[in-house]
Design an enzyme around this catalytic site. Sequence first.
Site, PDB file in Angstrom:
ATOM      1  N   LYS A   1     -32.758  -3.849  -6.894  1.00 13.12           N
ATOM      2  CA  LYS A   1     -32.836  -3.217  -8.208  1.00 13.12           C
ATOM      3  C   LYS A   1     -32.578  -1.724  -8.150  1.00 13.12           C
ATOM      4  O   LYS A   1     -31.852  -1.181  -8.957  1.00 13.12           O
ATOM      5  CB  LYS A   1     -34.219  -3.476  -8.807  1.00 13.12           C
ATOM      6  CG  LYS A   1     -34.388  -2.973 -10.233  1.00 13.12           C
ATOM      7  CD  LYS A   1     -33.541  -3.764 -11.194  1.00 13.12           C
ATOM      8  CE  LYS A   1     -33.726  -3.351 -12.628  1.00 13.12           C
ATOM      9  NZ  LYS A   1     -32.743  -3.992 -13.500  1.00 13.12           N
TER      10      LYS A   1
ATOM     11  N   GLU B   1     -22.215  -9.995 -10.267  1.00 10.85           N
ATOM     12  CA  GLU B   1     -23.543  -9.793  -9.682  1.00 10.85           C
ATOM     13  C   GLU B   1     -24.310 -11.087  -9.497  1.00 10.85           C
ATOM     14  O   GLU B   1     -24.937 -11.302  -8.450  1.00 10.85           O
ATOM     15  CB  GLU B   1     -24.379  -8.866 -10.575  1.00 10.85           C
ATOM     16  CG  GLU B   1     -24.051  -7.401 -10.481  1.00 10.85           C
ATOM     17  CD  GLU B   1     -24.955  -6.580 -11.373  1.00 10.85           C
ATOM     18  OE1 GLU B   1     -25.571  -5.630 -10.874  1.00 10.85           O
ATOM     19  OE2 GLU B   1     -25.050  -6.889 -12.577  1.00 10.85           O
TER      20      GLU B   1
ATOM     21  N   ASN C   1     -39.526   2.468   2.998  1.00  8.10           N
ATOM     22  CA  ASN C   1     -38.407   2.265   2.075  1.00  8.10           C
ATOM     23  C   ASN C   1     -37.495   3.467   2.199  1.00  8.10           C
ATOM     24  O   ASN C   1     -37.924   4.601   1.998  1.00  8.10           O
ATOM     25  CB  ASN C   1     -38.923   2.135   0.634  1.00  8.10           C
ATOM     26  CG  ASN C   1     -37.788   2.172  -0.386  1.00  8.10           C
ATOM     27  OD1 ASN C   1     -36.682   1.738  -0.104  1.00  8.10           O
ATOM     28  ND2 ASN C   1     -38.075   2.701  -1.561  1.00  8.10           N
ATOM     29  N   GLY C   2     -36.217   3.250   2.527  1.00 10.26           N
ATOM     30  CA  GLY C   2     -35.277   4.350   2.669  1.00 10.26           C
ATOM     31  C   GLY C   2     -34.462   4.216   3.938  1.00 10.26           C
ATOM     32  O   GLY C   2     -34.354   3.131   4.525  1.00 10.26           O
TER      33      GLY C   2
ATOM     34  N   CYS D   1     -36.149  -1.303  -0.824  1.00  7.38           N
ATOM     35  CA  CYS D   1     -37.287  -2.089  -0.352  1.00  7.38           C
ATOM     36  C   CYS D   1     -38.510  -1.789  -1.205  1.00  7.38           C
ATOM     37  O   CYS D   1     -38.550  -0.801  -1.927  1.00  7.38           O
ATOM     38  CB  CYS D   1     -37.598  -1.759   1.104  1.00  7.38           C
ATOM     39  SG  CYS D   1     -36.198  -2.020   2.229  1.00  7.38           S
TER      40      CYS D   1
ATOM     41  N   GLU E   1     -18.611  -3.774 -17.946  1.00  6.23           N
ATOM     42  CA  GLU E   1     -19.992  -4.199 -17.762  1.00  6.23           C
ATOM     43  C   GLU E   1     -20.105  -5.718 -17.731  1.00  6.23           C
ATOM     44  O   GLU E   1     -20.844  -6.285 -16.912  1.00  6.23           O
ATOM     45  CB  GLU E   1     -20.870  -3.614 -18.872  1.00  6.23           C
ATOM     46  CG  GLU E   1     -22.312  -4.083 -18.860  1.00  6.23           C
ATOM     47  CD  GLU E   1     -23.073  -3.767 -17.593  1.00  6.23           C
ATOM     48  OE1 GLU E   1     -24.162  -4.323 -17.406  1.00  6.23           O
ATOM     49  OE2 GLU E   1     -22.583  -2.939 -16.771  1.00  6.23           O
TER      50      GLU E   1
ATOM     51  N   HIS F   1       1.772  -3.628 -16.824  1.00  7.05           N
ATOM     52  CA  HIS F   1       2.049  -2.722 -15.709  1.00  7.05           C
ATOM     53  C   HIS F   1       1.614  -3.321 -14.378  1.00  7.05           C
ATOM     54  O   HIS F   1       1.336  -2.574 -13.430  1.00  7.05           O
ATOM     55  CB  HIS F   1       1.376  -1.372 -15.957  1.00  7.05           C
ATOM     56  CG  HIS F   1       1.895  -0.666 -17.165  1.00  7.05           C
ATOM     57  ND1 HIS F   1       3.048   0.092 -17.155  1.00  7.05           N
ATOM     58  CD2 HIS F   1       1.449  -0.641 -18.440  1.00  7.05           C
ATOM     59  CE1 HIS F   1       3.277   0.576 -18.357  1.00  7.05           C
ATOM     60  NE2 HIS F   1       2.314   0.139 -19.166  1.00  7.05           N
TER      61      HIS F   1
ATOM     62  N   LYS G   1     -21.597  -7.958 -14.572  1.00  2.00           N
ATOM     63  CA  LYS G   1     -22.681  -8.928 -14.701  1.00  2.00           C
ATOM     64  C   LYS G   1     -22.291 -10.269 -14.078  1.00  2.00           C
ATOM     65  O   LYS G   1     -23.078 -10.903 -13.392  1.00  2.00           O
ATOM     66  CB  LYS G   1     -23.041  -9.130 -16.176  1.00  2.00           C
ATOM     67  CG  LYS G   1     -23.866  -8.019 -16.768  1.00  2.00           C
ATOM     68  CD  LYS G   1     -25.259  -8.011 -16.199  1.00  2.00           C
ATOM     69  CE  LYS G   1     -25.815  -6.619 -16.018  1.00  2.00           C
ATOM     70  NZ  LYS G   1     -25.120  -5.672 -15.204  1.00  2.00           N
TER      71      LYS G   1
ATOM     72  N   TRP H   1     -34.934  -5.138   1.756  1.00  5.68           N
ATOM     73  CA  TRP H   1     -33.494  -5.253   1.492  1.00  5.68           C
ATOM     74  C   TRP H   1     -32.809  -4.579   2.662  1.00  5.68           C
ATOM     75  O   TRP H   1     -32.855  -3.362   2.822  1.00  5.68           O
ATOM     76  CB  TRP H   1     -33.136  -4.579   0.177  1.00  5.68           C
ATOM     77  CG  TRP H   1     -31.690  -4.701  -0.221  1.00  5.68           C
ATOM     78  CD1 TRP H   1     -31.014  -5.836  -0.525  1.00  5.68           C
ATOM     79  CD2 TRP H   1     -30.758  -3.628  -0.377  1.00  5.68           C
ATOM     80  NE1 TRP H   1     -29.713  -5.546  -0.867  1.00  5.68           N
ATOM     81  CE2 TRP H   1     -29.528  -4.191  -0.788  1.00  5.68           C
ATOM     82  CE3 TRP H   1     -30.828  -2.247  -0.222  1.00  5.68           C
ATOM     83  CZ2 TRP H   1     -28.392  -3.426  -1.024  1.00  5.68           C
ATOM     84  CZ3 TRP H   1     -29.704  -1.484  -0.466  1.00  5.68           C
ATOM     85  CH2 TRP H   1     -28.497  -2.076  -0.859  1.00  5.68           C
TER      86      TRP H   1
ATOM     87  N   ARG I   1     -36.901  -5.399  -5.615  1.00  4.73           N
ATOM     88  CA  ARG I   1     -36.424  -4.289  -4.810  1.00  4.73           C
ATOM     89  C   ARG I   1     -35.865  -4.758  -3.466  1.00  4.73           C
ATOM     90  O   ARG I   1     -35.281  -3.955  -2.724  1.00  4.73           O
ATOM     91  CB  ARG I   1     -37.564  -3.307  -4.552  1.00  4.73           C
ATOM     92  CG  ARG I   1     -38.154  -2.692  -5.813  1.00  4.73           C
ATOM     93  CD  ARG I   1     -39.242  -1.701  -5.480  1.00  4.73           C
ATOM     94  NE  ARG I   1     -38.740  -0.608  -4.672  1.00  4.73           N
ATOM     95  CZ  ARG I   1     -38.137   0.479  -5.164  1.00  4.73           C
ATOM     96  NH1 ARG I   1     -37.982   0.599  -6.468  1.00  4.73           N
ATOM     97  NH2 ARG I   1     -37.714   1.440  -4.375  1.00  4.73           N
TER      98      ARG I   1
END
Length: 608
Positions: free
Chosen positions: A603, A488, A100-101, A2, A481, A504, A485, A74, A27
């Site tokens: 983020k 996301e 925030n947390g 947040c 990566e 396999h 992307k 968030w 955030r």
Amino acid sequence: MCGIVGYIGKREASPFLIEGLSKLEYRGYDSAGIAVINNGELKVSKCKGRLANLEDRIKNDPVKGTLGIGHTRWATHGEPSDVNSHPHTNTNGTISVVHNGIIENYLSIKEWLIKKGYEFYTETDTEVIPNLVDYYYKGDILEAVMKAVSKMEGSYAIGVVTTEEPDKLVAVRKDSPLIVGLGQDEYYIASDIPAVLNHTRDVYFLNDKEFVLLTREGVKILSQDGEEIKKEVYHVTWNADAAEKGGYEHFMLKEIHEQPKALRDTMTSRIIPGKPIQLDDITITSEQIKNIKRIYIIACGTAYHAGVVGKYAIEKLARIPVEIEVASEFRYRDPIIDESTLLIAVSQSGETADTLAALRLAKQKGARVIAITNVVGSSISREADDVLYTWAGPEIAVASTKAYTTQLIAMYIIALFFAQNKGTLSNEEIEEIKREMLTLPEKTEEVLKTKDVVQKFASKNYMHKDMFFLGRGLDYAVAMEGSLKLKEISYIHSEAYAAGELKHGTIALIEPGTAVIALATQEDIYDKMVSNIREVTTRGAKVLGFAFEGHTEIEKTVDLARYIPKTLPILAPVLSVVPLQLLAYYMATIKGCDVDKPRNLAKSVTVE
């Protein structure tokens, strides 16, 4: 996760609170709200959805006052809704809090407060904070916050105001970032520098369990024991427009195109032809490097993928065993750590909760810690023994791009520094790698100029529900990566596989029309990779292949080929990831997705 802001001064608070929150939406952005005190009255305005919804509400129902706090959320506890939005108030409506947390013991606190007569209306953990502060309030809001925090477990950055003392703003942090902005007769709190940059360049970075009391006369910072702390002012040197779009449609596209500059900046003064590698203020000695028996690279998400490349580079160049670990798993498996262990903690924000916890565990057991981060003054940078900054500049888009490529550069620099001190490479070999590294910004610019093949592939394949990324060696690290992307920001399910593992089990998923991205930049296994590509094209896959310039034979095995400027294979990830970033971007924009603020993501992940 947040974002929080706060203001006390002589101007109206609401305009700054809204502006500051707009800089922090990366955030969190599922709801937003502000609380302002005016003439002894507390007015709270908050709502579900993007910040624009709150702006519309305030236009119709202005919130006046020169002291206020704000929040962009968030969600962790309670679904996004008007009632679960921050700020939260105590039962009597006299104390307001942004947070925030996560308060890990909020249920036990909540049950205890209910027995004391307090009422709760939301599903959030945060609602216990204003009520707990109220319980301890005896006329001094700072003292009440200190007592309340002593009962809370978890992570937090908190801003508190009360109608009982309308000339004070109290804040505290633990494991979540918080800065204090210093203006002319006005003062600010915020989760990150961009929120205050249009108003001041002078800030304090708060450490864990430090409290700050802001009044219109000034700022006082105190320890948890109530002792005043003198701090050095940090002057921000980068421009406010570095955190703006600068004409690009999205922050992500802007940040992709900023990579050449970010690479140059990260190498500046560190990589100089004919001179030893320089690592700023890193104090680790040659003798200490020679005594390292094991290195752990600890990171999450994109930073973890940079760590995979770092493992390869350090082992190949410096010949030291390296383990790469997901930070959230590391400390729960009783890892083997002692004085001969080096831990490299990688975090864009420098506030990633799991990485920070792993760092602290390593230090407790006697390991030395090097941090790689993009944020000066962040928790990880302060707690590590040494820090190597990636000079990427502000990265606003949730999906990381320039932070990743600069983390790769940092990994190469560390690997070369170790090789230089251990003598595992000759001076000629080190100089060759350094010379090639210095060409990477220019070659990245070349990659960015030729994006038509990627756009073409995106326009023909954006409707797929599944995609696969294949590679071997370092190409597999980049494939991971690239796959992340795509997931996301486009919400297309994708997986990365080591191409040699196809037979396999994975190849059972390939059917006619399956979209596959194949990387073939590692020359020692190039022929084997081409054979793996044939295995999927034979079964009907449509393949976009990437190889170095000159390797045109790949066109015989793929539907579309994309070439990147030739470099040393060990450095290829810096270049080969760029078209994958663009591919994800174009896939997402064609689908109409919100590229900079993908659903459910934030983020900086400052909770476990």
